[in-house]
Design a protein around this motif. Structure first.
Motif, short mmCIF file in Angstrom:
data_model
loop_
_atom_site.label_atom_id
_atom_site.label_comp_id
_atom_site.label_asym_id
_atom_site.label_seq_id
_atom_site.Cartn_x
_atom_site.Cartn_y
_atom_site.Cartn_z
N ILE A 138 0.51 -2.04 0.14
CA ILE A 138 0.44 -0.09 0.13
C ILE A 138 0.46 1.44 -0.31
CG2 ILE A 138 -1.62 1.49 1.39
CD1 ILE A 138 -2.98 -1.32 2.44
N ARG A 139 1.96 1.63 0.65
CA ARG A 139 3.03 2.19 0.86
C ARG A 139 3.39 2.66 -0.44
NH1 ARG A 139 8.13 3.35 1.23
NH2 ARG A 139 8.89 5.27 2.57
N ASP A 140 3.69 1.80 -1.19
CA ASP A 140 4.64 2.40 -2.59
C ASP A 140 3.28 2.60 -3.30
OD1 ASP A 140 6.88 0.85 -1.52
OD2 ASP A 140 7.01 -1.26 -3.18
N VAL A 141 1.82 2.22 -3.29
CA VAL A 141 0.70 2.38 -3.89
C VAL A 141 0.51 3.71 -3.72
CG1 VAL A 141 -1.40 2.08 -4.64
CG2 VAL A 141 -0.10 0.27 -4.65
N LEU A 142 0.82 4.50 -2.63
CA LEU A 142 0.72 6.27 -2.40
C LEU A 142 1.69 6.83 -2.92
CD1 LEU A 142 -0.35 4.92 1.47
CD2 LEU A 142 -1.45 5.99 -0.69
N LEU A 143 3.17 5.77 -3.27
CA LEU A 143 4.54 7.17 -3.74
C LEU A 143 3.70 7.05 -4.66
CD1 LEU A 143 6.73 5.66 -1.38
CD2 LEU A 143 6.41 7.25 -0.70
N ALA A 202 -4.49 2.51 -12.41
CA ALA A 202 -4.41 3.62 -12.55
C ALA A 202 -2.71 3.87 -12.83
CB ALA A 202 -4.76 4.93 -12.09
N VAL A 203 -2.12 3.48 -12.02
CA VAL A 203 -0.56 3.88 -11.72
C VAL A 203 0.15 2.77 -12.44
CG1 VAL A 203 0.90 3.36 -10.01
CG2 VAL A 203 -0.87 4.19 -8.51
N MET A 204 -0.54 1.71 -12.69
CA MET A 204 -0.09 0.65 -13.44
C MET A 204 -0.13 1.15 -15.82
SD MET A 204 2.14 -1.14 -12.02
CE MET A 204 2.21 -2.14 -13.28
#
Length: 347
Positions: A138-143, A202-204
């Motif tokens: 989750i941390r990496d998704v947030l960053l 969305a990030v990917m």
């Protein structure tokens, strides 16, 4: 390649997110800062056909909480907000953001769940630290999510499509970069539906698109080069876009191949060296000994670097060389590195 040539041969057309990774000690943050300055200076003096010049604006993002960008640009510690840290000739601007996972999570909870004050209560009870510790994905998704939001953010002023012309991320080291960027695999076991899943998707879409390039900072040493080659292989296997290789602290080669090999194995001609020093009254034995040893060490180092450069050339990625700054890294040095990147077509 001249500056004029490189203006017509930019290597990353359409790329708006430049991710910079590298083994610790390779100058990753310095390379990211120089690249941001280079991008901010790109086309700063050009004028739009239909109106006044548009000032290039670049965001430089830090995700490791080290405040490395503040130190690099000699500014106070960066808060969780976008601040201008540099301008370039012609008016281009570099803005910086140190992303704090906790603040990003509060922002996320308010955006998707409208928690508002309730989210701050969670922070007081330590629930946010607990969530990002038990589920580091989750941390990496947030960053990455915050970074990708800056990439997609639309401009409000006339003459711009996006708020930032480019975003540069000072990313985690090479050994962690694939896992960090491959957020879908990190959250797949946590959320298969819902806002977190949608955010990862969305990030990917940004990270795997043609508007992203992952660049590797390295030194011409065995371990950094091997980590670079391994990192490139891992990224390609994960379907993530590989950018260029930024060779930092590159040294000028001032000897011929024959001179290098001779100096590295047999040493320099001490008689010839002493005769040259005699012309300036420095042909004393201690000086001759010291310079002879330095020449041998330099030759051995250059030959090693030539071998490592050859290894990098096999991985089918553009290579850019940044000069060694003997006087240290300050704004003058950063501008020199940025100019070097522009001249080589990296920006």
């Amino acid at each position: 390649m001249t500056t004029a040539d490189s203006a017509a041969a930019k290597d990353w057309p359409g790329v708006r997110l430049h991710v910079v990774t590298g083994k610790g000690g390779t100058g990753k943050t310095t390379v990211a800062g120089a690249l941001a300055l280079a991008l901010a200076g790109r086309g700063a003096s050009r004028r739009r056909a239909s109106g006044p010049a548009r000032t290039p604006r670049v965001l430089l993002v830090e995700v490791e909480g080290r405040q490395g960008l503040a130190q690099l640009f000699d500014s106070p510690p960066l808060p969780y907000e976008e601040r201008r840290v540099a301008t370039v000739p012609g008016g281009g601007e570099v803005w910086a953001l140190a992303i704090d996972p906790e603040q990003a999570l509060l922002e996320y909870l308010d955006m998707f769940y409208k928690l508002g004050a309730a989210a701050k209560a969670l922070k007081r009870f330590g629930a946010i630290d607990f969530a990002t510790t038990v589920a580091p994905g989750i941390r990496d998704v947030l960053l990455t999510g915050k970074t990708c939001e800056a990439v997609r953010r639309r401009a409000r002023e006339e003459g711009r499509t996006f708020h930032y012309d480019a975003v540069v991320m000072d990313a985690p080291p090479t050994g962690r970069i694939t896992r960090f960027l491959n957020v879908n695999s990190e959250v797949s076991g946590l959320a298969r539906v819902g806002p977190i899943h949608n955010q990862a998707e969305a990030v990917m879409r940004v990270l795997t698109s043609a508007q992203t390039a992952v660049h590797f900072a390295t030194l011409l040493e065995e371990m950094p080069v091997q980590e670079t080659l391994d990192g490139i292989k891992d990224l390609r296997a994960a379907g993530l876009p590989v950018g260029g290789i930024m060779v930092n602290q590159a040294r000028d080669v001032v000897l011929t191949d024959a001179q290098l090999k001779r100096a590295a194995t047999e040493g320099v001609d001490r008689v010839e060296l002493s005769a040259g020093l005699a012309e300036v009254n420095l042909d004393r034995p201690p000086i001759v000994d010291a310079l002879s040893a330095l020449a041998t060490e330099h030759a051995q180092r250059v030959l090693l670097e030539l071998d490592q450069r050859e290894s990098l050339s096999d991985c089918d990625a553009p290579i850019y060389e940044l000069p060694l700054l003997n006087e240290g890294v300050d704004r003058v040095g950063l501008d020199r590195l940025a100019t070097s990147l522009r001249d080589q077509g990296a920006a």
